[in-house]
Scaffold this active site. Sequence first.
Site, PDB file in Angstrom:
ATOM      1  N   ASP A 277      87.547 -47.759  58.882  1.00 37.09           N
ATOM      2  CA  ASP A 277      86.435 -48.581  58.492  1.00 37.09           C
ATOM      3  C   ASP A 277      85.093 -48.335  59.364  1.00 37.09           C
ATOM      4  O   ASP A 277      85.038 -48.370  60.603  1.00 37.09           O
ATOM      5  CB  ASP A 277      86.988 -50.026  59.109  1.00 37.09           C
ATOM      6  CG  ASP A 277      85.794 -50.963  59.069  1.00 37.09           C
ATOM      7  OD1 ASP A 277      84.712 -50.823  58.607  1.00 37.09           O
ATOM      8  OD2 ASP A 277      86.188 -52.390  59.381  1.00 37.09           O
TER       9      ASP A 277
ATOM     10  N   ASN B 186      79.532 -41.353  50.534  1.00 40.77           N
ATOM     11  CA  ASN B 186      79.398 -42.401  49.450  1.00 40.77           C
ATOM     12  C   ASN B 186      79.679 -43.924  49.926  1.00 40.77           C
ATOM     13  O   ASN B 186      79.352 -44.834  49.371  1.00 40.77           O
ATOM     14  CB  ASN B 186      80.702 -42.163  48.343  1.00 40.77           C
ATOM     15  CG  ASN B 186      80.759 -43.390  47.512  1.00 40.77           C
ATOM     16  OD1 ASN B 186      79.939 -43.576  46.496  1.00 40.77           O
ATOM     17  ND2 ASN B 186      81.872 -44.105  47.393  1.00 40.77           N
TER      18      ASN B 186
ATOM     19  N   TYR C  75      69.308 -53.143  51.577  1.00 37.83           N
ATOM     20  CA  TYR C  75      69.790 -52.083  50.600  1.00 37.83           C
ATOM     21  C   TYR C  75      69.034 -51.198  50.424  1.00 37.83           C
ATOM     22  O   TYR C  75      68.980 -49.887  50.459  1.00 37.83           O
ATOM     23  CB  TYR C  75      70.344 -52.838  49.473  1.00 37.83           C
ATOM     24  CG  TYR C  75      71.319 -51.768  48.584  1.00 37.83           C
ATOM     25  CD1 TYR C  75      72.604 -51.434  49.124  1.00 37.83           C
ATOM     26  CD2 TYR C  75      70.980 -51.451  47.442  1.00 37.83           C
ATOM     27  CE1 TYR C  75      73.303 -50.406  48.071  1.00 37.83           C
ATOM     28  CE2 TYR C  75      71.584 -50.509  46.545  1.00 37.83           C
ATOM     29  CZ  TYR C  75      72.814 -50.072  46.891  1.00 37.83           C
ATOM     30  OH  TYR C  75      73.478 -49.324  46.132  1.00 37.83           O
TER      31      TYR C  75
ATOM     32  N   LYS D 143      68.751 -46.942  51.559  1.00 41.84           N
ATOM     33  CA  LYS D 143      68.860 -46.153  50.369  1.00 41.84           C
ATOM     34  C   LYS D 143      67.375 -45.228  50.512  1.00 41.84           C
ATOM     35  O   LYS D 143      67.457 -44.258  50.188  1.00 41.84           O
ATOM     36  CB  LYS D 143      69.294 -46.604  49.099  1.00 41.84           C
ATOM     37  CG  LYS D 143      70.482 -47.416  49.151  1.00 41.84           C
ATOM     38  CD  LYS D 143      71.504 -46.274  49.519  1.00 41.84           C
ATOM     39  CE  LYS D 143      72.782 -47.058  49.149  1.00 41.84           C
ATOM     40  NZ  LYS D 143      74.062 -46.095  49.248  1.00 41.84           N
TER      41      LYS D 143
END
Length: 258
Positions: free
Chosen positions: A62, A89, A157, A161
């Site tokens: 985790d 990923n 997010y 990214k």
Amino acid sequence: MKLKDRVALVTGGGRGIGQAIAIAFAEEGADVIVAARSVDEREETVQRIEATGRKGIAVPVDLSQGETIASFVETIASRRPAVDILVNNAGIGSGMNAKLVVDFDDDFWDTSIRLNLTVPYLLSKAFMPSMIEAGWGRVINISSVVGKMGFLTGAAYSASKHGLIGLTRTAALETATTGVTVNAICPGPIRTPMLARRIQVTAEMNNVSIEQMEKSLNPMQRLLEPEEVASLAVFLAADSAKSITGQSYNVSGGMVVH
């Protein structure tokens, strides 16, 4: 067999894009370490890897827990002395906390930045030295098309990214003479559980059906499949891509063209 006898580590390898990449690597001759939280998903991926005749190794982890990184790296080292290909990923999407910046949840921000940016940084830092020493290595970071644009109600997010693309470009410059390449793949609307949650949230926000929402996401008017991302990952991992580094490739059906 473009990746014959290479060893790859794929985080978030139990489902979606990670699973597709892990299997595609195995089909091209690599042994694959599958890191994921879900036991069932890990084992399914490993079974599909071993059906190709290659070795699959399931490692439970985790990565949202800070203290696990060092023990995770030690576990990998005990199972395989070297990792040739690292695919960062694992991550968290925005569907669970779709809010404007002024209303955003600070804890969710911290979790998103950690999983989507800090963990790839720490794993790159851990595994690139052996790649540099060997004179060959591949780091493939799974970013997103929203790493190149704003994303309404998805600040954490998008920011994480964007940061991952910056990390990719910097690490690529720093390893350019070593035989190691570092690239990013920027998926658009890929058929994954993570995207399904986001589509549902966005469809409800816009009062449209999920089918209408899916068709509106790119000029191809369809969700792309994880295998379409995996084929690019195989290309970037192969010897034929040895001169390609520091790039961020869109797989978006024309959603983003820069």
